[in-house]
Write a protein that holds these residues in place. Structure first.
Motif: not given
Length: 172
Positions: A103-105, A117-121, A127-132
Motif C-alpha cells: 500500500r505504501t509503495v 505513507t512512509w511517515a506513517g510507519w 497497521p503493523a504496530r497496531w496488529a502487534w
C-alpha cells in the motif's frame, strides 16, 4: 447463515473471507473500515452507529470486523454466525507487513481517500504496530465473546490456520 460476522486480529484475512462468503452465499458484504473511515486522514463517519444499526437490522449480510466498540454488541447480537480467524501471530504479522508495504509503495487509495505513507510507519497507529500491540487483547476479547452466554445461539466457526479456512470454504 444469513448474517455473518467475520472476526479476527488485524491482518488475519477478514475482508478476504467476507468477500468470498458474500460471493458464494449471495449475501451483501460491507467492509466495516470503509463504512467507518470516510475521509482523508482517517476521518471517521459521524453517522457510523446509525449506519451500522441500519445494516445490522437487515435480514442478510456479511461484515468483516470484530466491530468498533460503539457497535460491537449490536453486530454480535444480530449475527447468526461468527467466523473466527484465530491465526497465530507468525501467520498474521507477515501478512500485515506485506500489505502495508504494498500500500505504501503503490500509494494505494484506501478508505475515504486515505493512503499509507512512509511517515506513517513511525506512528503508533500504523497497521503493523497496531496488529502487534493489539494481537493478544483482540484474541482475548473474541474468546470472551464466543464463551459469553449472550452469544451462545451464534453458530461459531474457529479456524486456527488459513488452510483450515480454505478447506472449509471449499466445502461450501
Amino acid at each position: 447463515m444469513k448474517r455473518i460476522l467475520v472476526v479476527g486480529v488485524t491482518g488475519a484475512g477478514k475482508s478476504t473471507l467476507a468477500r468470498a462468503l458474500s460471493s458464494r452465499l449471495g449475501l451483501p458484504y460491507t467492509e466495516m473500515d470503509a463504512l467507518y473511515f470516510t475521509g482523508p486522514g482517517w476521518a471517521a463517519n459521524e453517522d457510523f452507529s446509525e449506519d451500522v444499526a441500519r445494516l445490522a437490522a437487515g435480514p442478510r449480510w456479511v461484515v468483516d470486523s470484530l466491530g468498533h466498540p460503539e457497535v460491537r454488541d449490536l453486530l454480535w447480537d444480530r449475527a447468526d454466525a461468527v467466523m473466527w480467524l484465530d491465526y497465530p501471530r507468525r501467520v498474521v504479522m507477515p501478512r500485515v507487513l506485506r500489505r502495508s508495504l504494498r500500500r505504501t509503495v503503490t500509494r494505494e487509495v484506501l478508505f475515504g481517500g486515505t493512503r499509507e505513507t512512509w511517515a506513517g510507519w513511525l506512528s503508533r497507529e500504523h497497521p503493523a504496530r497496531w496488529a502487534w500491540s493489539q494481537y493478544r487483547e483482540r484474541r482475548r476479547d473474541i474468546a470472551r465473546r464466543v464463551r459469553d452466554p449472550r452469544f451462545a445461539p451464534l453458530e461459531t466457526f474457529r479456524f486456527a490456520h488459513p488452510r483450515e479456512t480454505a478447506d472449509w470454504l471449499a466445502s461450501l
